[in-house]
Design a protein around this motif. Structure first.
Motif, PDB file in Angstrom:
ATOM      1  N   GLU A 136       0.830  -1.203   0.000  1.00  0.00           N
ATOM      2  CA  GLU A 136       0.000   0.000   0.000  1.00  0.00           C
ATOM      3  C   GLU A 136       0.867   1.255   0.000  1.00  0.00           C
ATOM      4  O   GLU A 136       0.592   2.203  -0.732  1.00  0.00           O
ATOM      5  CB  GLU A 136      -0.919   0.025   1.222  1.00  0.00           C
ATOM      6  N   LEU A 137       1.904   1.250   0.799  1.00  0.00           N
ATOM      7  CA  LEU A 137       2.808   2.392   0.857  1.00  0.00           C
ATOM      8  C   LEU A 137       3.471   2.617  -0.499  1.00  0.00           C
ATOM      9  O   LEU A 137       3.513   3.731  -1.010  1.00  0.00           O
ATOM     10  CB  LEU A 137       3.868   2.183   1.939  1.00  0.00           C
ATOM     11  N   ARG A 138       3.961   1.541  -1.100  1.00  0.00           N
ATOM     12  CA  ARG A 138       4.607   1.643  -2.414  1.00  0.00           C
ATOM     13  C   ARG A 138       3.642   2.184  -3.463  1.00  0.00           C
ATOM     14  O   ARG A 138       3.984   3.065  -4.251  1.00  0.00           O
ATOM     15  CB  ARG A 138       5.127   0.268  -2.840  1.00  0.00           C
ATOM     16  N   LEU A 139       2.423   1.639  -3.490  1.00  0.00           N
ATOM     17  CA  LEU A 139       1.420   2.099  -4.456  1.00  0.00           C
ATOM     18  C   LEU A 139       1.060   3.568  -4.231  1.00  0.00           C
ATOM     19  O   LEU A 139       0.887   4.332  -5.189  1.00  0.00           O
ATOM     20  CB  LEU A 139       0.160   1.236  -4.379  1.00  0.00           C
ATOM     21  N   THR A 140       0.971   3.964  -2.975  1.00  0.00           N
ATOM     22  CA  THR A 140       0.667   5.350  -2.648  1.00  0.00           C
ATOM     23  C   THR A 140       1.772   6.277  -3.136  1.00  0.00           C
ATOM     24  O   THR A 140       1.509   7.319  -3.741  1.00  0.00           O
ATOM     25  CB  THR A 140       0.474   5.508  -1.121  1.00  0.00           C
ATOM     26  N   LEU A 141       3.009   5.897  -2.888  1.00  0.00           N
ATOM     27  CA  LEU A 141       4.142   6.726  -3.318  1.00  0.00           C
ATOM     28  C   LEU A 141       4.261   6.792  -4.835  1.00  0.00           C
ATOM     29  O   LEU A 141       4.502   7.860  -5.404  1.00  0.00           O
ATOM     30  CB  LEU A 141       5.441   6.218  -2.703  1.00  0.00           C
ATOM     31  N   VAL A 142       4.080   5.667  -5.497  1.00  0.00           N
ATOM     32  CA  VAL A 142       4.164   5.658  -6.965  1.00  0.00           C
ATOM     33  C   VAL A 142       3.034   6.501  -7.559  1.00  0.00           C
ATOM     34  O   VAL A 142       3.253   7.260  -8.507  1.00  0.00           O
ATOM     35  CB  VAL A 142       4.151   4.210  -7.510  1.00  0.00           C
ATOM     36  N   ALA A 143       1.838   6.404  -7.000  1.00  0.00           N
ATOM     37  CA  ALA A 143       0.720   7.214  -7.494  1.00  0.00           C
ATOM     38  C   ALA A 143       1.008   8.704  -7.310  1.00  0.00           C
ATOM     39  O   ALA A 143       0.701   9.518  -8.190  1.00  0.00           O
ATOM     40  CB  ALA A 143      -0.570   6.826  -6.772  1.00  0.00           C
ATOM     41  N   ALA A 144       1.593   9.071  -6.194  1.00  0.00           N
ATOM     42  CA  ALA A 144       1.942  10.482  -5.958  1.00  0.00           C
ATOM     43  C   ALA A 144       3.042  10.926  -6.923  1.00  0.00           C
ATOM     44  O   ALA A 144       2.978  12.033  -7.474  1.00  0.00           O
ATOM     45  CB  ALA A 144       2.382  10.683  -4.509  1.00  0.00           C
ATOM     46  N   LEU A 145       4.030  10.081  -7.142  1.00  0.00           N
ATOM     47  CA  LEU A 145       5.100  10.421  -8.093  1.00  0.00           C
ATOM     48  C   LEU A 145       4.545  10.663  -9.494  1.00  0.00           C
ATOM     49  O   LEU A 145       4.996  11.561 -10.204  1.00  0.00           O
ATOM     50  CB  LEU A 145       6.142   9.306  -8.163  1.00  0.00           C
TER      51      LEU A 145
END
Length: 170
Positions: free
Chosen positions: A101-110
């Motif tokens: 979830e953290l990875r997906l959140t960060l990639v979506a923000a990037l």
């Protein structure tokens, strides 16, 4: 250094890292694969000249710079107004859920950052480039990189404000 390193050895040992950087810059699995393939094709074309120096570190730097320029060039060509968005995967279950979830959140923000801002953040914080190295890779001034870095981090903070609990969960 690794004098005499064949292109095949170089490509097989570095492709995964190049893909990780490409994916974080573009946010699309297939586009990242294309970027890495294009970068490796460019490297193959100049491999003999790169090998004459015998400096594998310089070849790594050349590869990252070629990847960055390929990405930025591709972004300039795609200014048609369309925005390709990869399908969001189903939410994971099990013990790796929080990390995913953290990875997906960060990639979506990037993905929401402009291409040059995304490139600065990825190079600074994933590749651990200095401000000067990022400026050289982007072909711009140190001041411009500092400004872009500041704006990009501020934008990421805005985008991630609602996800603070996920980001700082222990």
């Amino acid at each position: 250094m690794h004098e005499g390193l064949s292109f095949e050895e170089f490509a097989s040992s570095r492709a995964r890292k190049l893909f990780q950087v490409a994916y974080l810059m573009c946010g699309d699995w297939h586009q990242a694969q294309d970027l890495v393939q294009t970068t490796l094709a460019k490297l193959f074309a100049v491999w003999g000249r790169l090998q004459r120096g015998g400096q594998t570190v310089a070849i790594d730097a050349y590869a990252r710079k070629a990847l960055l320029r390929t990405y930025l060039s591709h972004r300039r060509l795609r200014r048609s107004g369309e925005l390709a968005v990869a399908a969001i995967p189903d939410r994971p279950t099990g013990e790796h859920r929080e990390g995913t979830e953290l990875r997906l959140t960060l990639v979506a923000a990037l993905r929401q950052l402009p291409p040059r801002g995304r490139a600065v953040v990825v190079l600074r914080y994933l590749e651990d480039y200095s401000i000067e190295a990022v400026a050289e890779a982007l072909g711009t001034s140190v001041g411009a990189v500092k400004s872009l870095n500041t704006r990009s981090l501020a934008r990421l903070r805005e985008l991630l404000a609602d996800d603070r609990e996920l980001l700082f969960r222990k």
